[in-house]
Design a protein around this motif. Structure first.
Motif, PDB file in Angstrom:
ATOM      1  N   LEU A   1     -20.245   5.398 -18.020  1.00 34.78           N
ATOM      2  CA  LEU A   1     -18.964   4.832 -17.599  1.00 34.78           C
ATOM      3  C   LEU A   1     -19.167   3.429 -17.035  1.00 34.78           C
ATOM      4  CD1 LEU A   1     -15.930   5.461 -17.289  1.00 34.78           C
ATOM      5  CD2 LEU A   1     -16.443   6.390 -15.017  1.00 34.78           C
ATOM      6  N   MET A   2     -18.427   2.459 -17.605  1.00 33.43           N
ATOM      7  CA  MET A   2     -18.603   1.050 -17.207  1.00 33.43           C
ATOM      8  C   MET A   2     -17.780   0.664 -15.982  1.00 33.43           C
ATOM      9  SD  MET A   2     -17.869  -0.466 -20.984  1.00 33.43           S
ATOM     10  CE  MET A   2     -17.686  -2.170 -20.491  1.00 33.43           C
ATOM     11  N   GLY A   3     -16.600   1.270 -15.847  1.00 31.96           N
ATOM     12  CA  GLY A   3     -15.749   0.816 -14.760  1.00 31.96           C
ATOM     13  C   GLY A   3     -14.468   1.602 -14.653  1.00 31.96           C
ATOM     14  N   TYR A   4     -13.686   1.210 -13.678  1.00 28.41           N
ATOM     15  CA  TYR A   4     -12.455   1.931 -13.352  1.00 28.41           C
ATOM     16  C   TYR A   4     -11.442   0.940 -12.801  1.00 28.41           C
ATOM     17  CZ  TYR A   4      -9.567   5.438 -10.827  1.00 28.41           C
ATOM     18  OH  TYR A   4      -8.541   6.231 -10.364  1.00 28.41           O
ATOM     19  N   THR A   5     -10.313   0.812 -13.480  1.00 32.06           N
ATOM     20  CA  THR A   5      -9.273  -0.103 -12.998  1.00 32.06           C
ATOM     21  C   THR A   5      -7.942   0.651 -12.892  1.00 32.06           C
ATOM     22  OG1 THR A   5      -8.849  -0.870 -15.278  1.00 32.06           O
ATOM     23  CG2 THR A   5     -10.337  -2.198 -13.954  1.00 32.06           C
ATOM     24  N   PRO A   6      -7.634   1.180 -11.699  1.00 28.24           N
ATOM     25  CA  PRO A   6      -6.374   1.886 -11.530  1.00 28.24           C
ATOM     26  C   PRO A   6      -5.189   0.999 -11.929  1.00 28.24           C
ATOM     27  CG  PRO A   6      -7.705   2.056  -9.534  1.00 28.24           C
ATOM     28  CD  PRO A   6      -8.422   1.136 -10.455  1.00 28.24           C
ATOM     29  N   TRP A   7      -4.170   1.654 -12.493  1.00 30.35           N
ATOM     30  CA  TRP A   7      -3.006   0.909 -12.990  1.00 30.35           C
ATOM     31  C   TRP A   7      -2.160   0.353 -11.838  1.00 30.35           C
ATOM     32  CZ3 TRP A   7      -1.299  -1.878 -16.637  1.00 30.35           C
ATOM     33  CH2 TRP A   7       0.044  -2.254 -16.653  1.00 30.35           C
ATOM     34  N   GLY A   8      -1.581  -0.819 -12.097  1.00 26.92           N
ATOM     35  CA  GLY A   8      -0.581  -1.378 -11.184  1.00 26.92           C
ATOM     36  C   GLY A   8      -1.126  -1.554  -9.784  1.00 26.92           C
ATOM     37  N   CYS A   9      -2.313  -2.192  -9.689  1.00 29.71           N
ATOM     38  CA  CYS A   9      -2.965  -2.365  -8.392  1.00 29.71           C
ATOM     39  C   CYS A   9      -2.045  -3.111  -7.419  1.00 29.71           C
ATOM     40  CB  CYS A   9      -4.294  -3.082  -8.559  1.00 29.71           C
ATOM     41  SG  CYS A   9      -4.193  -4.527  -9.635  1.00 29.71           S
ATOM     42  N   ILE A  10      -1.091  -3.833  -7.974  1.00 29.00           N
ATOM     43  CA  ILE A  10      -0.010  -4.413  -7.176  1.00 29.00           C
ATOM     44  C   ILE A  10       1.287  -3.916  -7.835  1.00 29.00           C
ATOM     45  CG2 ILE A  10      -0.122  -6.574  -8.547  1.00 29.00           C
ATOM     46  CD1 ILE A  10       0.717  -8.046  -5.928  1.00 29.00           C
ATOM     47  N   ASP A  11       2.291  -3.585  -7.044  1.00 32.73           N
ATOM     48  CA  ASP A  11       3.539  -3.040  -7.620  1.00 32.73           C
ATOM     49  C   ASP A  11       4.082  -3.967  -8.700  1.00 32.73           C
ATOM     50  OD1 ASP A  11       3.364  -0.976  -5.814  1.00 32.73           O
ATOM     51  OD2 ASP A  11       4.915  -1.768  -4.461  1.00 32.73           O
TER      52      ASP A  11
ATOM     53  N   TYR B   1       2.892   1.884  -8.182  1.00 34.09           N
ATOM     54  CA  TYR B   1       1.500   2.327  -8.327  1.00 34.09           C
ATOM     55  C   TYR B   1       0.552   1.607  -7.369  1.00 34.09           C
ATOM     56  CZ  TYR B   1       2.642   4.503 -12.868  1.00 34.09           C
ATOM     57  OH  TYR B   1       3.166   5.281 -13.864  1.00 34.09           O
ATOM     58  N   GLY B   2       1.026   0.521  -6.740  1.00 38.44           N
ATOM     59  CA  GLY B   2       0.114  -0.439  -6.126  1.00 38.44           C
ATOM     60  C   GLY B   2      -0.568  -0.042  -4.838  1.00 38.44           C
ATOM     61  N   PHE B   3      -1.658  -0.777  -4.570  1.00 43.03           N
ATOM     62  CA  PHE B   3      -2.278  -0.787  -3.240  1.00 43.03           C
ATOM     63  C   PHE B   3      -1.550  -1.849  -2.406  1.00 43.03           C
ATOM     64  CE2 PHE B   3      -5.839   0.086  -6.253  1.00 43.03           C
ATOM     65  CZ  PHE B   3      -6.045   1.407  -5.900  1.00 43.03           C
ATOM     66  N   ILE B   4      -0.840  -2.715  -3.129  1.00 46.20           N
ATOM     67  CA  ILE B   4      -0.090  -3.804  -2.494  1.00 46.20           C
ATOM     68  C   ILE B   4       1.389  -3.608  -2.819  1.00 46.20           C
ATOM     69  CG2 ILE B   4       0.242  -6.324  -2.428  1.00 46.20           C
ATOM     70  CD1 ILE B   4      -2.736  -6.448  -3.543  1.00 46.20           C
ATOM     71  N   TYR B   5       2.189  -3.566  -1.776  1.00 51.10           N
ATOM     72  CA  TYR B   5       3.632  -3.372  -1.938  1.00 51.10           C
ATOM     73  C   TYR B   5       4.280  -4.734  -2.191  1.00 51.10           C
ATOM     74  CZ  TYR B   5       8.396  -1.906  -0.705  1.00 51.10           C
ATOM     75  OH  TYR B   5       9.741  -1.628  -0.733  1.00 51.10           O
ATOM     76  N   VAL B   6       5.229  -4.756  -3.124  1.00 53.84           N
ATOM     77  CA  VAL B   6       5.982  -5.996  -3.357  1.00 53.84           C
ATOM     78  C   VAL B   6       7.453  -5.711  -3.075  1.00 53.84           C
ATOM     79  CG1 VAL B   6       6.616  -7.782  -5.017  1.00 53.84           C
ATOM     80  CG2 VAL B   6       4.339  -6.752  -5.119  1.00 53.84           C
ATOM     81  N   ASP B   7       8.059  -6.567  -2.263  1.00 53.28           N
ATOM     82  CA  ASP B   7       9.464  -6.381  -1.909  1.00 53.28           C
ATOM     83  C   ASP B   7      10.356  -6.824  -3.060  1.00 53.28           C
ATOM     84  OD1 ASP B   7      11.619  -5.723  -0.217  1.00 53.28           O
ATOM     85  OD2 ASP B   7      11.898  -7.844   0.248  1.00 53.28           O
ATOM     86  N   LYS B   8      10.598  -5.882  -3.967  1.00 51.83           N
ATOM     87  CA  LYS B   8      11.440  -6.135  -5.136  1.00 51.83           C
ATOM     88  C   LYS B   8      11.948  -4.767  -5.562  1.00 51.83           C
ATOM     89  CE  LYS B   8      12.934  -8.407  -8.832  1.00 51.83           C
ATOM     90  NZ  LYS B   8      12.392  -8.963 -10.046  1.00 51.83           N
ATOM     91  N   HIS B   9      13.220  -4.691  -5.956  1.00 49.09           N
ATOM     92  CA  HIS B   9      13.822  -3.379  -6.243  1.00 49.09           C
ATOM     93  C   HIS B   9      14.479  -3.348  -7.612  1.00 49.09           C
ATOM     94  CE1 HIS B   9      12.801  -2.384  -2.161  1.00 49.09           C
ATOM     95  NE2 HIS B   9      13.205  -3.611  -1.845  1.00 49.09           N
ATOM     96  N   ASN B  10      14.884  -2.139  -7.986  1.00 50.37           N
ATOM     97  CA  ASN B  10      15.449  -1.953  -9.333  1.00 50.37           C
ATOM     98  C   ASN B  10      16.610  -2.899  -9.624  1.00 50.37           C
ATOM     99  OD1 ASN B  10      13.667   0.114  -9.536  1.00 50.37           O
ATOM    100  ND2 ASN B  10      15.175   1.764  -9.434  1.00 50.37           N
ATOM    101  N   ASP B  11      17.422  -3.165  -8.603  1.00 48.87           N
ATOM    102  CA  ASP B  11      18.598  -4.023  -8.837  1.00 48.87           C
ATOM    103  C   ASP B  11      18.266  -5.512  -8.754  1.00 48.87           C
ATOM    104  OD1 ASP B  11      18.121  -4.396  -6.180  1.00 48.87           O
ATOM    105  OD2 ASP B  11      20.034  -3.620  -5.468  1.00 48.87           O
ATOM    106  N   GLY B  12      16.991  -5.824  -8.623  1.00 47.80           N
ATOM    107  CA  GLY B  12      16.582  -7.236  -8.617  1.00 47.80           C
ATOM    108  C   GLY B  12      16.509  -7.838  -7.225  1.00 47.80           C
TER     109      GLY B  12
END
Ligand code: BGP
Length: 475
Positions: A415-425, A438-449
């Protein structure tokens, strides 16, 4: 023992899901720029053009285009060794069929890769991640057209030449096999830019488009290895092992048949040839697929160096007495596995399935593996004090890393590596939502924009940092 010393810990994203800036600096429209947002129950809707009053979440996404320095600094703080993203084809060739590339687009990736390299983070680059130029769909019909091979190879070669000293790890087509589950046709659109007309044979189209992509992939790999022999170029397979629902022989056989239909792509990428069961299937079903002798030679010359794959869940299937000639079409054939739980979006959580998958690939192909997506989409709550507690995400990743470790230590998987998806939202590819995070980092953005795009560390941020710093010893 344990993971390789140079194990590539990191995170994964895709250009159209986080960059935003969909029309800046000469970028052309991609197929995802004309797909609306959705909600929990509705899939994204393909509008084919930009309609007034509609919500197109990836037009701004999380504006990585402007925030990339801040975001990469946070990845570096977590200790990332690599960062997987894609190059938006439409930044480089806005329409896909131009003679000359767009310099402003090339420069954006030059600067972004420099920023990664400054921290010792290796870029891992997908060339096509659901974001082909819309013009290639409108003018040529997407991947139903053989001409797309040349356009893609030109794009790939342009990137290989430009970034040959900055990028070593590449992948050609993201989750190329997802379109094998024709389902409602969304994946066929995302992978191949094809919208099926009622009078068309969807299966024939899917095999045809997939074939042209496999040839394009092989041609690009061959060219890439000539440009820089140190390149490591992989495929990218969506791995969802399909279990038989019971030990009834009919169910076992059905699951095997379903696996053949969904994973023949890996044979073509790794061995450079189609498995006999697929060739026989085309013959029996009288599917007319344009495959030339030259194509078959190219497939042999452009085999991958490693298998990149995503793993989120496992599926389950059982034989239908009325349909003994099993015709695998995806969603409708999946049944709920009573032994595993599921996420709020119905994705079955099965860490052991990851170990199973690592063994499955290794036993068949004996090439290095790279888990380039894995993760848990969930609603997060931003607390009054700005913190985000996400133990469910940590738990999901812990269980998967633990199985991955057993595959390496006990089963001998390379196994070469591991990159979890959406490391930032970022914007969800399936639903177009922001709030499936999915993120380790939350981004203040919502479904309605709405949202001010500010970034905040979730609890999982510190946890993942510790995982990386101990090379997976402390999970
Ligand atoms: C994969 C795709 C990604 C990604 C991920 C999560 O299929 O390669 O682009 O988005 O799944 O899916 P979703 O965004 O639908 O939750």
């Amino acid at each position: 023992m344990g993971f390789r010393k140079d194990f590539l810990w990191g995170g994964a994203v895709a250009a159209h899901q986080l960059e935003g800036a969909y029309d800046r600096d000469g970028k052309g429209l991609s197929i995802m720029d004309v797909v609306t947002g959705g909600d929990v129950n509705t899939r994204r809707r393909i509008t084919g053009e930009i309609l007034k009053g509609e919500n197109y979440p990836n037009h701004e996404a999380i504006d990585f285009y402007d925030y990339y320095k801040e975001d990469i600094r946070l990845f570096a703080e977590m200790g990332f060794k690599c960062f997987r993203t894609s190059i938006a084809w439409t930044r480089i060739f806005p329409n896909g069929d131009e003679e000359q590339p767009n310099e402003a687009g090339l420069k954006f990736y030059d600067d972004m890769f420099d920023e990664c390299l400054k921290y010792g983070i290796e870029p891992v680059i997908t060339l096509s991640h659901f974001e082909m130029p819309l013009h290639l769909v409108q003018e040529y019909g997407g991947w139903r057209n053989r001409k797309l091979i040349d356009f893609f190879v030109k794009f790939a070669v342009t990137c290989f030449e430009r970034y040959k000293d900055k990028v070593k790890y590449w992948m050609t087509f993201n989750e190329i096999n997802n379109q094998a589950d024709i389902g409602d046709g969304f994946m066929l659109y995302a992978n191949s830019g094809i919208i099926i007309k009622p009078e068309e044979n969807a299966e024939e189209l899917m095999y045809q488009a997939s074939h042209y992509e496999l040839v394009a992939s092989a041609e690009a790999i061959k060219a890439g290895h000539e440009i820089n022999p140190k390149f490591q170029i992989g495929c990218m397979i969506a791995m969802c092992p399909i279990y038989p629902a019971t030990c009834r022989p009919e169910d076992i056989l059905q699951a095997e048949k379903a696996m053949q239909k969904r994973y023949y792509y890996t044979d073509v990428h790794v061995k450079g040839e189609y498995p006999v069961n697929i060739l026989k299937y085309w013959e029996r079903k009288d599917l007319k697929i344009d495959v030339t002798e030259e194509d078959l030679a190219v497939l042999k010359q452009g085999c991958v160096d490693y298998i990149g794959f995503s793993y989120y869940m496992s599926f389950c299937t059982k034989a239908e007495p009325d349909n003994p000639e099993y015709d695998y079409r995806g969603e409708k054939d999946r049944i709920k596995n009573q032994y595993v739980k599921a996420s709020e979006w119905g994705w079955q959580i099965d860490p052991i399935g990851l170990r199973y998958s690592l063994n499955w690939f290794t036993d068949r192909y004996k090439v290095p593996l790279f888990i380039v997506e894995n993760g848990f989409g969930a609603y997060d709550t931003l607390e009054e004090d700005g913190s985000i507690h996400d133990p469910y995400r940590v738990e999901y990743l812990q269980h998967h890393i633990s199985e991955m470790k057993k595959a390496v230590e006990e089963d001998g998987v390379d196994l070469m590596g591991y990159t979890p998806w959406g490391c930032i939202d970022l914007v969800s590819a399936g639903t177009g939502e922001m709030d499936k995070r999915y993120g380790f980092i939350y981004v203040d953005k919502h479904n309605d924009g709405t949202g001010d795009l500010s970034r905040r560390k979730k609890d999982s941020f510190e946890w993942y940092k510790e995982v990386i710093s101990t090379n997976g010893e402390n999970i």
